[in-house]
Design an enzyme around this catalytic site. Sequence first.
Site, short mmCIF file in Angstrom:
data_model
loop_
_atom_site.label_atom_id
_atom_site.label_comp_id
_atom_site.label_asym_id
_atom_site.label_seq_id
_atom_site.Cartn_x
_atom_site.Cartn_y
_atom_site.Cartn_z
N SER A 8 0.79 -1.24 0.00
CA SER A 8 0.00 0.00 0.00
C SER A 8 0.82 1.28 0.00
O SER A 8 0.26 2.38 -0.13
CB SER A 8 -0.94 0.01 1.21
N LYS A 28 0.16 3.80 -2.74
CA LYS A 28 -0.86 4.86 -2.71
C LYS A 28 -0.25 6.26 -2.66
O LYS A 28 -0.93 7.24 -2.98
CB LYS A 28 -1.81 4.64 -1.54
N SER A 82 -5.93 3.54 4.33
CA SER A 82 -5.32 2.74 3.27
C SER A 82 -6.37 1.95 2.49
O SER A 82 -6.14 0.79 2.11
CB SER A 82 -4.26 1.78 3.85
#
Length: 377
Positions: free
Chosen positions: A155, A158, A219
Amino acid sequence: MAHISKRFTRNMILMVAGMLSMLGLTVLQPANVSAQTYSVVSTTSMTKTAYHRSSAKGAVFNLAHTKKLANLKNYPNTTWYASKKVTLKHGSTKAIYYQVKNGAGTVSGYVWHSYLTKGKSPLTLTDAKAAVAMDAKTGKVIWSKNENTPRAIASVTKLMTLYLVLQKVAGKSATWNSKVTTSYSGLKSMGSSSVYGGFKFTKNSYTVKQLYDAALIDSSNNAAIALGQWVAGGSTPTYNKKFIKLMNAQAKKWHLGRASFVSANGMEQSALKGYGYSIGGANANLVSAKDVALIAKHLITDYPTVLKTSSIGSLKVSGQLCYNYNNLLPGRKYYNSALKVDGLKTGYTDLAGYCFVGTGQKSGHDRLITVVLHDAD
């Protein structure tokens, strides 16, 4: 005989206290006997000297040795600064202790000298596959481990996605209140997943700001994809593929030679396939620790307001609680007020391991960006 007598006396006191308690009476408990056996023989001031732990054994105590203040095993990379040498007597044995304080000034006390080794603590990340520390102002790498090896980043991806979102909001074609379509069934299923979900799409559209908060703080995987499609101009998997091309184009523009993207949220293709978002090619986004740090540098330099959001511990978005898993933030397990941490992103998949991008700025210093990829914890 002295030892037997002392133990006998102690047991008698406890037995009498117990009998009085049974009768409904209270008695003050005697102080810990062992606590009274440490006494100061001598104290010598010394020039402030740096030490670090010699092993995971040992602890920091108060001077009377009645209270353990910290276990050295919990401070593997800490430099302790000694200012006094104290000789303590325990029974018939004398031992040398150092009065120490950590660099942040948050822990201080006395440590047996053999538990310490002279010199500043070497930074070690035993389990992490790659890591880097970068000066956010200059881009200079000041510490690294396998900094140029591309790895799955989960993640942490991102950060690139949200950079492109912020870029579009900063233009003239959109605002934070612009609506993002979230009706695609694959995204709704993803949001409800016990593994990849978190922020559920209960509506067919949300504002850019709502999805931005969900993606950065909590997230949210489905929020990241929905935002990417919006940046690319649509709301279906076709636009997800277009957005990933934009991610790779931005990496090329920044001369990130060791970065390639196949997903907007960091999930592997093998997982995305079940939701209709596999685009083929490599299974995961592959980015080096140094290039992750450079993405973070561009993000906080070009859009410093991102730190206002990344420093939020938890926030309700459209009635749902978004929780930030950065445990260096205030009120969290590893918070240290001296470090001034205000971001930035965590991530995990089985393939990528635990990933972390941190940033903070101590008073009088440049901002620091740290990246850890594929750690065990």
